[in-house]
Structures are given as C-alpha cells and as structure tokens.
Design a protein around this motif. Structure first.
Motif, PDB file in Angstrom:
ATOM      1  N   GLY A 226       7.479   6.308  -1.729  1.00  0.00           N
ATOM      2  CA  GLY A 226       7.363   4.888  -1.404  1.00  0.00           C
ATOM      3  C   GLY A 226       6.423   4.729  -0.242  1.00  0.00           C
ATOM      4  O   GLY A 226       6.401   3.754   0.424  1.00  0.00           O
TER       5      GLY A 226
ATOM      6  N   ILE B 188      12.481   0.971  -6.123  1.00  0.00           N
ATOM      7  CA  ILE B 188      11.641   0.904  -5.046  1.00  0.00           C
ATOM      8  C   ILE B 188      10.436   0.053  -5.277  1.00  0.00           C
ATOM      9  O   ILE B 188       9.631  -0.270  -4.263  1.00  0.00           O
ATOM     10  CB  ILE B 188      11.399   2.429  -4.334  1.00  0.00           C
ATOM     11  CG1 ILE B 188      10.703   3.257  -5.216  1.00  0.00           C
ATOM     12  CG2 ILE B 188      12.877   2.977  -3.928  1.00  0.00           C
ATOM     13  CD1 ILE B 188      10.249   4.401  -4.686  1.00  0.00           C
TER      14      ILE B 188
ATOM     15  N   LEU C  31      10.843  -0.901   2.622  1.00  0.00           N
ATOM     16  CA  LEU C  31      10.495   0.397   2.004  1.00  0.00           C
ATOM     17  C   LEU C  31      10.530   1.487   2.965  1.00  0.00           C
ATOM     18  O   LEU C  31      11.059   2.621   2.790  1.00  0.00           O
ATOM     19  CB  LEU C  31       9.225   0.182   1.277  1.00  0.00           C
ATOM     20  CG  LEU C  31       8.747   1.255   0.351  1.00  0.00           C
ATOM     21  CD1 LEU C  31       9.785   1.501  -0.794  1.00  0.00           C
ATOM     22  CD2 LEU C  31       7.304   0.797  -0.139  1.00  0.00           C
TER      23      LEU C  31
END
Ligand code: ADP
Length: 246
Positions: free
Chosen positions: A68, A84, A92
């Motif tokens: 991420g 995600i 995030l």
C-alpha cells in the motif's frame, strides 16, 4: 488479525493477499511506461517467499503495491479480505501501520534512539498502551535474539544485530505481513543465513514473509519463488516446495 475458519481455502490454506489482474503504469516524459501487467497472485498466511528478478523487472513496484505504499493502476488487491485498492490515502497509511512490517537493506534505525526506543516507535500508530511498550519491545528483542542490546544505540551493534533490531521494529504491531527488501544485501553470508533462519521461524509461526531480492541464493532458502521478468510473473513455484531439506 483474526482469521476465521471461513477464510480457509481447501487444503487448510489461509489466503492473506489476493492480487487480481494487477497492473502499474508510470507516466514519463517519453510516454506511459508499463512496469507491471496482468499480475495474479495468491499469497497465503505463513507463506515464506522470495520475489526475484533482474534489476528493473518490477520487484519494488510489486512490493510497493502490496504494502500500500503505491497504488495499482489496474486490478485489485485484497489483504485478509480487505480491499486496499479502494482505500483513501489516510486509511491506507493507518492500514499499513497495523498490517505490514517492512525491513530494509540498510536497516534504517534512528541513530539517536536506543534499540528498544526504535522498536517502540511504530507502536504509536497502533496506540499500544504506553506503559506496555517497553515490555513489548523487550519481548520482541528477545525473540530476535538481541534482548541484551536493548539500551545501546544502533551504531554500537553489528550489522546482523542492527538487522535483527529492524526486524523486531517491523514486528512491533504484530503485522500479518512482513516485507523485507534485500534484507541480507548488507550482511556477510553467515549473518545473512541467521537472519534468513529468523524469517523462516516467523513464517512457521504464521507471519507471511516476502523477501525481495536479486540474490538467487535466497531462493533456495524460502518455500516459494516468484520470478518477475519485464513486469510479468515469469515463474511461480507455488505448490512446489523449493526449500532444500534442512
Ligand atoms: P526492480 O525493483 O525489479 O529493480 P522496479 O519495480 O524498481 O524494478 O522498476 C520496474 C520498472 O519501472 C523499471 O523499468 C523502472 O525504471 C520503472 N520505474 C519504477 N519506478 C518508476 C517511476 N516512478 N517512474 C517511471 N518509471 C519507473
């Protein structure tokens, strides 16, 4: 992170990361550059794997997506059932603090903090009760075998000890995923061996360990190799155990 029985795939596997048709492009002055395309990967809880490939093959890009740090241009990524790819920047960052531990080639310990203080640093993100932080740091340093180095500054430690401290720090919030970028690139071969043994232990205890490396030697020490070439998965030994008998 809790995984229910329902998360189990046939055969007792517990998927942690599912990447589906993931692609990444970069805009450059010369036009759009495709760094990754059509990546389909399932990574299980407790997997111990290496992402290998030549420089420029897309290893860092792949890792940045699954941690991420960066966003996919196309496709979807879920970790423990949570997408995600759809999260906001803030969400995030919070997700990463709880779910991903990252270990770097050059350790990146803060030189002005003691080893124990370095390990306590990420606990801020998870709001670990302040009175418990030192105890937790000591437990982690003990686990990586350097409990007696807790109150030294990083510069007083050997390279291998610094990498162990960095691993303890990466484990501070008990993440299900540990990613290590060339973690042995700066260590002599014996120390590198010890650090790889530590990763193997962590994976045996359920942490998913992903090592990014261009060193083919590491490939023989892990359970699974994913080879990238020019932004695609060239080969993946999933299902075929590659680790030599120990
Ligand atoms: P590796 O980690 O295997 O060396 P990378 O993922 O860093 O490979 O890079 C894959 C390809 O994407 C390379 O050709 C690299 O030049 C390109 N690349 C990486 N980051 C960027 C960026 N921010 N902008 C443009 N091209 C990039």
């Amino acid at each position: 992170m809790k995984l229910d029985q329902d998360d189990r795939a046939p055969g007792g596997r517990v998927p942690l990361i599912v990447m589906s048709r993931v692609g990444k492009t970069y805009e450059t002055p010369a036009g759009t550059f495709t760094a990754l395309s059509g990546i389909d990967l399932d990574i299980d809880r407790g997997d111990f794997l290496a992402v290998v490939g030549k420089s420029g093959s897309g290893k860092s890009t792949l890792i940045n997506l699954l941690t991420g740090i960066d966003r996919a241009s196309t496709g979807s990524i879920t970790v423990a059932g949570v997408s995600i790819t759809g999260k906001s920047e803030t969400a995030l960052a919070a997700w990463r603090g709880r779910n991903v531990g990252i270990v770097f080639q050059f350790f990146q310990l803060l030189p002005t903090l003691t080893v124990a203080e370095n390990v306590m640093l990420p606990m801020d993100l998870c709001g670990t009760y302040v009175g418990k932080r030192r105890e937790r740091a000591m437990e982690l340093l003990g686990r990586v075998g350097i409990g007696d180095q807790a109150d030294k500054f990083p510069s007083a430690l050997s390279g291998g000890q610094q990498q162990r401290a960095a691993i303890a720090r990466a484990l501070a919030n008990d993440p299900p995923l540990l990613v290590a970028d060339e973690p042995t690139g700066n260590l002599d071969s014996r120390t590198a061996d010890d650090v790889l043994g530590l990763f193997a232990d962590l994976s045996a205890r359920g942490t998913t360990v992903v090592i990014v490396t261009h060193e083919r030697d590491i490939a023989a020490r892990v359970d699974r190799n994913i080879v990238l070439r020019d932004g695609v998965v060239d080969s993946d030994t999933a299902g075929r155990r590659v680790r030599a008998a120990e």
